[in-house]
Design an enzyme around this catalytic site. Structure first.
Site, PDB file in Angstrom:
ATOM      1  N   HIS A 117       0.828  -1.204   0.000  1.00 10.04           N
ATOM      2  CA  HIS A 117       0.000   0.000   0.000  1.00 10.04           C
ATOM      3  C   HIS A 117       0.868   1.261   0.000  1.00 10.04           C
ATOM      4  CE1 HIS A 117       0.928  -1.211   4.076  1.00 10.04           C
ATOM      5  NE2 HIS A 117       0.832   0.057   4.433  1.00 10.04           N
TER       6      HIS A 117
HETATM    7  C1  COA Z   1      14.370  -2.679   2.626  1.00 13.77           C
HETATM    8  C2  COA Z   1      14.054  -4.102   3.076  1.00 13.77           C
HETATM    9  C3  COA Z   1      13.622  -4.930   1.873  1.00 13.77           C
HETATM   10  C4  COA Z   1      15.353  -4.644   3.655  1.00 13.77           C
HETATM   11  O1  COA Z   1      15.169  -5.878   4.206  1.00 13.77           O
HETATM   12  P1  COA Z   1      16.478  -6.697   4.737  1.00 13.77           P
HETATM   13  O2  COA Z   1      17.417  -6.899   3.616  1.00 13.77           O
HETATM   14  O3  COA Z   1      15.985  -7.859   5.503  1.00 13.77           O
HETATM   15  O4  COA Z   1      17.183  -5.611   5.660  1.00 13.77           O
HETATM   16  P2  COA Z   1      17.463  -5.615   7.234  1.00 13.77           P
HETATM   17  O5  COA Z   1      16.171  -5.679   7.970  1.00 13.77           O
HETATM   18  O6  COA Z   1      18.516  -6.644   7.501  1.00 13.77           O
HETATM   19  O7  COA Z   1      18.075  -4.167   7.436  1.00 13.77           O
HETATM   20  C5  COA Z   1      19.347  -3.839   6.907  1.00 13.77           C
HETATM   21  C6  COA Z   1      19.588  -2.367   7.198  1.00 13.77           C
HETATM   22  O8  COA Z   1      18.702  -1.551   6.427  1.00 13.77           O
HETATM   23  C7  COA Z   1      17.891  -0.747   7.302  1.00 13.77           C
HETATM   24  N1  COA Z   1      16.539  -0.697   6.684  1.00 13.77           N
HETATM   25  C8  COA Z   1      15.708  -1.732   6.476  1.00 13.77           C
HETATM   26  N2  COA Z   1      14.587  -1.322   5.891  1.00 13.77           N
HETATM   27  C9  COA Z   1      14.704   0.015   5.715  1.00 13.77           C
HETATM   28  C10 COA Z   1      13.861   1.004   5.174  1.00 13.77           C
HETATM   29  N3  COA Z   1      12.657   0.700   4.645  1.00 13.77           N
HETATM   30  N4  COA Z   1      14.309   2.289   5.156  1.00 13.77           N
HETATM   31  C11 COA Z   1      15.521   2.596   5.681  1.00 13.77           C
HETATM   32  N5  COA Z   1      16.368   1.700   6.198  1.00 13.77           N
HETATM   33  C12 COA Z   1      15.963   0.416   6.239  1.00 13.77           C
HETATM   34  C13 COA Z   1      17.915  -1.456   8.624  1.00 13.77           C
HETATM   35  O9  COA Z   1      17.681  -0.573   9.690  1.00 13.77           O
HETATM   36  C14 COA Z   1      19.321  -1.999   8.641  1.00 13.77           C
HETATM   37  O10 COA Z   1      20.204  -0.927   8.958  1.00 13.77           O
HETATM   38  P3  COA Z   1      21.581  -1.215   9.774  1.00 13.77           P
HETATM   39  O11 COA Z   1      22.395  -2.138   8.897  1.00 13.77           O
HETATM   40  O12 COA Z   1      22.183   0.127   9.921  1.00 13.77           O
HETATM   41  O13 COA Z   1      21.165  -1.867  11.047  1.00 13.77           O
HETATM   42  C15 COA Z   1      12.934  -4.130   4.132  1.00 13.77           C
HETATM   43  O14 COA Z   1      13.365  -3.637   5.365  1.00 13.77           O
HETATM   44  C16 COA Z   1      11.671  -3.358   3.713  1.00 13.77           C
HETATM   45  O15 COA Z   1      11.575  -2.143   3.829  1.00 13.77           O
HETATM   46  N6  COA Z   1      10.668  -4.132   3.192  1.00 13.77           N
HETATM   47  C17 COA Z   1       9.376  -3.626   2.831  1.00 13.77           C
HETATM   48  C18 COA Z   1       8.361  -4.191   3.799  1.00 13.77           C
HETATM   49  C19 COA Z   1       6.978  -3.585   3.673  1.00 13.77           C
HETATM   50  O16 COA Z   1       6.732  -2.620   3.002  1.00 13.77           O
HETATM   51  N7  COA Z   1       6.057  -4.178   4.380  1.00 13.77           N
HETATM   52  C20 COA Z   1       4.692  -3.749   4.372  1.00 13.77           C
HETATM   53  C21 COA Z   1       3.863  -4.801   5.081  1.00 13.77           C
HETATM   54  S1  COA Z   1       2.222  -4.260   5.300  1.00 13.77           S
END
Ligand code: COA
Length: 197
Positions: free
Chosen positions: A115
């Protein structure tokens, strides 16, 4: 006879696409109760189904009816897809509300949006001004992808990112303005929304 055969082919094609869409939604949403429930209740599915009709009208020159249908779908689903946008197979929007996809957007196969995603323009010129999204791309909730940028196959965009530059294949972009993150999860690990809800 040829007309009947062509109609039968189209009907079979539509049924196959419907089944593929429902299967995609079920795979992407483990909370789904079953094919009937998800077909009745998923705004993302409803939005793409109406878009396919609107896009067909748009490409055949019936632009006003296409826009009217698209606006009707927006009122019901909260998803605004311009009828000119080109969208591939097995496209899924989870939760639906607040998604905007601009006229010259091109979206590949197996793309998932949450969304609040915007595929928007940064120019008022009547040119290609919206993003091109590759296959197997996932775009997180609230992310904005602005301008004629390219997201390579398998790319991920983090929630609330603002992407104004190309993202290479299999890379992850996060932040405002978005920068590339190292060591991101594989896109297939992102299919369970329960992880974040
Ligand atoms: C970006 C994304 C794909 C990364 O996932 P991941 O590879 O598992 O990443 P991690 O959770 O290991 O985080 C890695 C780093 O990125 C940062 N990070 C993760 N998501 C972020 C985001 N959206 N914006 C900024 N930083 C983010 C984390 O804080 C972490 O930082 P650090 O290394 O300084 O601790 C995920 O966090 C994301 O945003 N997914 C979208 C989920 C979504 O929209 N869900 C809706 C459900 S209703």
């Amino acid at each position: 006879m040829a007309l009947l055969s062509s109609l039968a082919d189209r009907a079979l094609g539509a049924v196959a696409t419907y089944r593929e869409d429902v299967a995609t939604a079920r795979r992407r949403d483990p909370a789904s109760l079953g094919p009937v429930a998800i077909a009745l209740t998923s705004p993302g599915l409803h939005a793409i189904w109406v878009h396919r009709l609107a896009h067909r009208l748009w490409t055949r020159g019936a632009k006003v009816p296409a826009l009217v249908i698209a606006q009707g779908a927006r009122s019901v689903t909260g998803v605004e897809i311009h009828p000119g946008a080109q969208i591939g197979r097995r496209f899924f929007i989870d939760h639906g509300m607040g998604v905007v996809i601009g006229e010259t957007s091109e979206v590949g196969d197996d793309v998932m949006l949450y969304h609040g995603v915007t595929l928007g323009g940064r120019s008022m010129e009547r040119v290609k001004r919206h993003p091109t999204v590759g296959d197997h791309v996932t775009i997180g909730a609230g992310a904005r992808v602005l301008g004629p940028v390219e997201l390579g196959d398998g790319a991920q965009v983090g929630a609330n990112a603002v992407v104004v530059k190309d993202v290479p294949a299999h890379a992850t972009a996060v932040g405002v303005p978005a920068t590339l993150q190292r060591g991101a999860a594989h896109p297939e690990e992102l299919i369970d929304p329960a992880i974040w809800i």
